[in-house]
Design a protein around this motif. Sequence first.
Motif, PDB file in Angstrom:
ATOM      1  N   THR A  84     -57.087  -1.081  19.940  1.00 27.28           N
ATOM      2  CA  THR A  84     -56.756  -2.395  20.469  1.00 27.28           C
ATOM      3  C   THR A  84     -57.552  -3.453  19.714  1.00 27.28           C
ATOM      4  O   THR A  84     -58.741  -3.274  19.449  1.00 27.28           O
ATOM      5  CB  THR A  84     -57.080  -2.454  21.976  1.00 27.28           C
ATOM      6  OG1 THR A  84     -56.336  -1.433  22.642  1.00 27.28           O
ATOM      7  CG2 THR A  84     -56.713  -3.789  22.564  1.00 27.28           C
ATOM      8  N   VAL A 100     -48.526  -3.677  17.265  1.00 24.49           N
ATOM      9  CA  VAL A 100     -47.624  -3.867  18.393  1.00 24.49           C
ATOM     10  C   VAL A 100     -48.248  -4.943  19.267  1.00 24.49           C
ATOM     11  O   VAL A 100     -49.446  -4.890  19.567  1.00 24.49           O
ATOM     12  CB  VAL A 100     -47.447  -2.559  19.206  1.00 24.49           C
ATOM     13  CG1 VAL A 100     -46.721  -2.821  20.508  1.00 24.49           C
ATOM     14  CG2 VAL A 100     -46.724  -1.512  18.385  1.00 24.49           C
ATOM     15  N   ARG A 102     -47.856  -6.635  22.975  1.00 24.35           N
ATOM     16  CA  ARG A 102     -47.262  -6.495  24.301  1.00 24.35           C
ATOM     17  C   ARG A 102     -47.506  -7.799  25.060  1.00 24.35           C
ATOM     18  O   ARG A 102     -48.629  -8.296  25.105  1.00 24.35           O
ATOM     19  CB  ARG A 102     -47.887  -5.314  25.038  1.00 24.35           C
ATOM     20  CG  ARG A 102     -47.160  -4.984  26.336  1.00 24.35           C
ATOM     21  CD  ARG A 102     -47.614  -3.669  26.945  1.00 24.35           C
ATOM     22  NE  ARG A 102     -47.421  -2.566  26.025  1.00 24.35           N
ATOM     23  CZ  ARG A 102     -48.325  -1.605  25.812  1.00 24.35           C
ATOM     24  NH1 ARG A 102     -49.455  -1.593  26.470  1.00 24.35           N
ATOM     25  NH2 ARG A 102     -48.079  -0.637  24.959  1.00 24.35           N
ATOM     26  N   LYS A 111     -40.601  -7.191  25.954  1.00 23.83           N
ATOM     27  CA  LYS A 111     -42.025  -7.400  26.242  1.00 23.83           C
ATOM     28  C   LYS A 111     -42.908  -6.853  25.132  1.00 23.83           C
ATOM     29  O   LYS A 111     -44.113  -7.053  25.142  1.00 23.83           O
ATOM     30  CB  LYS A 111     -42.414  -6.723  27.566  1.00 23.83           C
ATOM     31  CG  LYS A 111     -41.969  -7.507  28.785  1.00 23.83           C
ATOM     32  CD  LYS A 111     -42.416  -6.853  30.061  1.00 23.83           C
ATOM     33  CE  LYS A 111     -43.838  -7.234  30.370  1.00 23.83           C
ATOM     34  NZ  LYS A 111     -44.262  -6.796  31.710  1.00 23.83           N
ATOM     35  N   GLU A 112     -42.302  -6.126  24.176  1.00 26.14           N
ATOM     36  CA  GLU A 112     -43.082  -5.512  23.116  1.00 26.14           C
ATOM     37  C   GLU A 112     -42.454  -5.829  21.767  1.00 26.14           C
ATOM     38  O   GLU A 112     -41.229  -5.729  21.599  1.00 26.14           O
ATOM     39  CB  GLU A 112     -43.145  -3.997  23.341  1.00 26.14           C
ATOM     40  CG  GLU A 112     -44.318  -3.344  22.667  1.00 26.14           C
ATOM     41  CD  GLU A 112     -44.536  -1.913  23.151  1.00 26.14           C
ATOM     42  OE1 GLU A 112     -45.230  -1.731  24.163  1.00 26.14           O
ATOM     43  OE2 GLU A 112     -44.004  -1.012  22.500  1.00 26.14           O
ATOM     44  N   GLN A 114     -43.035  -5.365  17.423  1.00 28.39           N
ATOM     45  CA  GLN A 114     -43.718  -4.627  16.368  1.00 28.39           C
ATOM     46  C   GLN A 114     -43.515  -5.362  15.053  1.00 28.39           C
ATOM     47  O   GLN A 114     -42.430  -5.883  14.779  1.00 28.39           O
ATOM     48  CB  GLN A 114     -43.127  -3.223  16.270  1.00 28.39           C
ATOM     49  CG  GLN A 114     -43.789  -2.354  15.242  1.00 28.39           C
ATOM     50  CD  GLN A 114     -43.119  -0.990  15.172  1.00 28.39           C
ATOM     51  OE1 GLN A 114     -42.667  -0.462  16.174  1.00 28.39           O
ATOM     52  NE2 GLN A 114     -43.053  -0.438  13.990  1.00 28.39           N
ATOM     53  N   TYR A 147     -50.498  -0.168  14.963  1.00 33.56           N
ATOM     54  CA  TYR A 147     -49.372   0.744  15.112  1.00 33.56           C
ATOM     55  C   TYR A 147     -49.400   1.716  13.945  1.00 33.56           C
ATOM     56  O   TYR A 147     -49.487   1.309  12.779  1.00 33.56           O
ATOM     57  CB  TYR A 147     -48.052  -0.033  15.108  1.00 33.56           C
ATOM     58  CG  TYR A 147     -46.850   0.866  15.107  1.00 33.56           C
ATOM     59  CD1 TYR A 147     -46.450   1.495  16.284  1.00 33.56           C
ATOM     60  CD2 TYR A 147     -46.122   1.120  13.947  1.00 33.56           C
ATOM     61  CE1 TYR A 147     -45.346   2.343  16.291  1.00 33.56           C
ATOM     62  CE2 TYR A 147     -45.029   1.956  13.947  1.00 33.56           C
ATOM     63  CZ  TYR A 147     -44.638   2.565  15.122  1.00 33.56           C
ATOM     64  OH  TYR A 147     -43.563   3.413  15.128  1.00 33.56           O
TER      65      TYR A 147
END
Length: 150
Positions: A84, A100, A102, A111-112, A114, A147
Amino acid sequence: MKITEQVRQFAEPAVLAQGCTLWDVEYVREGGEWFLRLYIDKDGGVNIDDCEAVSRAVDPILDEQDPIPGSYHFEVSSAGLERTLKRPEHFQACLGRPVVVRLYRPRDGAKEFQGVLTAYDDGRVTLETAGGPASFEKGEVALVRLYVDF
């Protein structure tokens, strides 16, 4: 000052002395118990020996500084491949890498998102996605993580 920032200040020199960097400090309650976690990183990756060395170096400092009232579990682990991103320096270090994002609330039904992290400016995250550039304000973003496509 928050417990995590206090711990970061006195633990970071000990982590650096073990040849690692301190990626994040987390103090959370899980299953009725408190956990203090240090997430570390280093070039070439972190192994169990690194985690043990950092734990042995930081543990006596925690005992001496005593930043947390009550009992807790102390853990040291790798920041992980899909770590994160939280701090400005995390975003700067990861520019050009796939992430990614969110969101708290959907945007255009999703809501996501990439894409490749292209910019970070005072909490505003900008990606190059398959559909073109996309920017997200700090207040919209619930989480940003690296990611890795396996």
